[in-house]
Design a protein around this motif. Structure first.
Motif, PDB file in Angstrom:
ATOM      1  N   UNK A   1       6.812  -8.769  -1.093  1.00 37.26           N
ATOM      2  CA  UNK A   1       7.460  -8.846  -2.413  1.00 37.26           C
ATOM      3  C   UNK A   1       7.620  -7.456  -3.017  1.00 37.26           C
ATOM      4  N   UNK A   2       6.558  -6.633  -2.849  1.00 38.88           N
ATOM      5  CA  UNK A   2       6.592  -5.276  -3.402  1.00 38.88           C
ATOM      6  C   UNK A   2       7.602  -4.419  -2.637  1.00 38.88           C
ATOM      7  N   UNK A   3       7.605  -4.588  -1.314  1.00 42.19           N
ATOM      8  CA  UNK A   3       8.556  -3.838  -0.479  1.00 42.19           C
ATOM      9  C   UNK A   3       9.993  -4.108  -0.935  1.00 42.19           C
ATOM     10  N   UNK A   4      10.271  -5.392  -1.153  1.00 44.82           N
ATOM     11  CA  UNK A   4      11.625  -5.809  -1.559  1.00 44.82           C
ATOM     12  C   UNK A   4      11.955  -5.260  -2.953  1.00 44.82           C
ATOM     13  N   UNK A   5      11.003  -5.374  -3.869  1.00 42.98           N
ATOM     14  CA  UNK A   5      11.237  -4.899  -5.243  1.00 42.98           C
ATOM     15  C   UNK A   5      11.504  -3.396  -5.264  1.00 42.98           C
ATOM     16  N   UNK A   6      10.817  -2.670  -4.387  1.00 42.07           N
ATOM     17  CA  UNK A   6      10.942  -1.203  -4.383  1.00 42.07           C
ATOM     18  C   UNK A   6      12.318  -0.730  -3.931  1.00 42.07           C
ATOM     19  N   UNK A   7      13.047  -1.602  -3.246  1.00 41.21           N
ATOM     20  CA  UNK A   7      14.409  -1.249  -2.823  1.00 41.21           C
ATOM     21  C   UNK A   7      15.295  -0.983  -4.041  1.00 41.21           C
ATOM     22  N   UNK A   8      14.920  -1.546  -5.190  1.00 43.90           N
ATOM     23  CA  UNK A   8      15.712  -1.346  -6.421  1.00 43.90           C
ATOM     24  C   UNK A   8      15.207  -0.175  -7.257  1.00 43.90           C
ATOM     25  N   UNK A   9      14.208   0.549  -6.761  1.00 44.54           N
ATOM     26  CA  UNK A   9      13.641   1.661  -7.536  1.00 44.54           C
ATOM     27  C   UNK A   9      13.903   2.985  -6.826  1.00 44.54           C
ATOM     28  N   UNK A  10      14.117   4.047  -7.592  1.00 40.46           N
ATOM     29  CA  UNK A  10      14.216   5.381  -7.013  1.00 40.46           C
ATOM     30  C   UNK A  10      12.804   5.973  -7.004  1.00 40.46           C
ATOM     31  N   UNK A  11      12.079   5.702  -5.939  1.00 35.11           N
ATOM     32  CA  UNK A  11      10.660   6.078  -5.888  1.00 35.11           C
ATOM     33  C   UNK A  11      10.447   7.579  -6.002  1.00 35.11           C
ATOM     34  N   UNK A  12      11.429   8.353  -5.492  1.00 32.57           N
ATOM     35  CA  UNK A  12      11.289   9.815  -5.553  1.00 32.57           C
ATOM     36  C   UNK A  12      11.278  10.330  -6.989  1.00 32.57           C
ATOM     37  N   UNK A  13      11.840   9.520  -7.900  1.00 31.49           N
ATOM     38  CA  UNK A  13      11.934   9.959  -9.301  1.00 31.49           C
ATOM     39  C   UNK A  13      10.745   9.473 -10.136  1.00 31.49           C
ATOM     40  N   UNK A  14       9.770   8.846  -9.483  1.00 29.33           N
ATOM     41  CA  UNK A  14       8.655   8.211 -10.213  1.00 29.33           C
ATOM     42  C   UNK A  14       7.328   8.875  -9.835  1.00 29.33           C
ATOM     43  N   UNK A  15       6.465   9.078 -10.839  1.00 24.47           N
ATOM     44  CA  UNK A  15       5.115   9.595 -10.571  1.00 24.47           C
ATOM     45  C   UNK A  15       4.107   8.453 -10.405  1.00 24.47           C
ATOM     46  N   UNK A  16       4.293   7.425 -11.241  1.00 24.17           N
ATOM     47  CA  UNK A  16       3.319   6.326 -11.274  1.00 24.17           C
ATOM     48  C   UNK A  16       4.059   4.990 -11.279  1.00 24.17           C
ATOM     49  N   UNK A  17       3.690   4.129 -10.348  1.00 23.94           N
ATOM     50  CA  UNK A  17       4.237   2.767 -10.333  1.00 23.94           C
ATOM     51  C   UNK A  17       3.089   1.813 -10.674  1.00 23.94           C
ATOM     52  N   UNK A  18       3.274   1.055 -11.742  1.00 21.52           N
ATOM     53  CA  UNK A  18       2.249   0.087 -12.134  1.00 21.52           C
ATOM     54  C   UNK A  18       2.741  -1.313 -11.776  1.00 21.52           C
ATOM     55  N   UNK A  19       1.941  -2.027 -11.005  1.00 21.30           N
ATOM     56  CA  UNK A  19       2.286  -3.396 -10.618  1.00 21.30           C
ATOM     57  C   UNK A  19       1.380  -4.345 -11.399  1.00 21.30           C
ATOM     58  N   UNK A  20       1.958  -5.100 -12.321  1.00 22.11           N
ATOM     59  CA  UNK A  20       1.160  -6.102 -13.034  1.00 22.11           C
ATOM     60  C   UNK A  20       1.208  -7.390 -12.236  1.00 22.11           C
ATOM     61  N   UNK A  21       0.063  -7.762 -11.675  1.00 20.80           N
ATOM     62  CA  UNK A  21      -0.016  -8.927 -10.799  1.00 20.80           C
ATOM     63  C   UNK A  21       0.010 -10.225 -11.617  1.00 20.80           C
ATOM     64  N   UNK A  22       0.123 -11.355 -10.938  1.00 17.29           N
ATOM     65  CA  UNK A  22       0.052 -12.679 -11.561  1.00 17.29           C
ATOM     66  C   UNK A  22      -1.333 -12.847 -12.209  1.00 17.29           C
TER      67      UNK A  22
END
Lengths: 228, 228
Positions: free
Chosen positions: B110-131
């Motif tokens: 799910x995270x792999x798929x979601x990350x396809x919509x993010x420009x990871x190179x432009x981000x310092x911190x990714x916060x994943x709020x779980x269920x």
């Protein structure tokens, strides 16, 4: 990457099929449990809610009000400890502890096995306190007559819409820790509206175990379920 | 009765084997995620806790303190609604909503798929709020750098011992809604002792989002994780 993903997809397909089998097999045992409970004249409540919603304290207060009126036994579901069962035992009722060893819900076979240690014919009401979890327990029928869900005011008024299944499945919701309402931004009217939109016939109680609020109404209602 | 039970046992045996495969396949994708995050120089926090422990409000307060200092994106995990994602979007960060359709946790694909919509190179911190769930999310590696668990004071001080895995897996615990401490019987010292017995190196913060307590310490620590 593709190979791992493919394996995963196949496993997930298999998981969906197996989950159907598991739930189907669970439902078979749940139906047997229900038949057994009915034959013994015991009413069974499946008590659910998040970790810390106040299920065990509510149960203590409920037992204190009902132990002189009807015969009650309790099944306590927990991941590992017997902490809750020890608390309930002090109320002078029979308690069976089920440890799920990390598992996130109780299922019908666990209840079937636990009931082998109970004299069901001598009991009017069996209360099953499920694992603290607002998601998974709602998916597993254990053969109960009805489900009840405890929602602590401190969890927020958005929970019925965010976790709809458990509120749809439950005949009754307890808005618990109502004494903490002034210290939160919980909107009681909004929560009631969301809840009755999801489940129009749901019964709602507002309870506080520290202030002893609403507990007489709740236990009178519960007693009515047994007397039927 | 025996037939149903046999079927069930076979299914459960199969379930155990399959669960191992599922977790194994999940770990493969998690390792790929981790490699991808590292290559892009993004630090990932997996934020977990019970329903209503205050994850989303904590996240709002955290973002308000950090958006001017580092580039942050958020992945919001929910069963059905986009309520939390809408709240987070107002903080001016990119948000990806994952709806699990009733599923009790996020997993690595799910995270792999979601990350396809993010420009990871432009981000310092990714916060994943779980269920919202104190059980299942702890079992699934999503490729994060570290896990954090939010425990609301109103949930009770017995939770670390009752739900040990999530506290063992997490690098940091936030005792949240600390402003409600005077209205509960939560024993802070006992909870701290249980927690450090389970996980001696765990970092603990005491936070309140309504009283803005402990948030500067928490965000300073979090910033330190990114700066490394």
């Amino acid at each position: 990457m593709t190979a791992g993903f493919q394996l995963l997809l196949e496993d997930f397909d298999l998981e969906v099929k197996l989950m159907r089998n598991i739930l189907g097999a669970n439902d078979e045992i749940a139906a047997l449990n229900r038949k057994m409970f009915s034959a013994c004249g015991v009413v069974v409540m499946n008590l659910m809610g998040s970790p810390g919603s106040g299920k065990t304290t509510l149960l203590e207060k409920t037992l204190a009000r009902l132990v002189d009126k009807i015969k009650i036994a309790v099944i306590e579901g927990d991941l590992f400890t017997a902490k809750d069962a020890e608390r309930i035992e002090r109320q002078g009722v029979d308690v069976i502890q089920i440890n799920t060893a990390g598992g996130c819900h109780l299922d019908a076979p666990m209840i079937q096995k636990a009931c082998a240690s109970l004299d069901l014919n001598a009991i009017d009401l069996l209360i099953v306190e499920n694992v603290g979890n607002l998601v998974c327990p709602a998916e597993f029928d254990i053969g109960e007559n009805f489900k009840a869900v405890v929602l602590s005011i401190t969890e927020g008024d958005d929970k019925p819409l965010k976790y709809p299944l458990i509120f749809k499945e439950s005949e009754v919701t307890l808005f618990n820790k109502i004494d903490l309402l002034p210290f939160t931004n919980f909107d009681l009217q909004a929560a009631r509206e969301d809840l009755t939109t999801l489940h129009p016939t749901i019964k709602i109680f507002e309870t506080s175990c520290t202030k002893e609020t609403g507990l007489d109404d709740w236990t009178t209602w519960l007693l009515g379920k047994v007397a039927r």
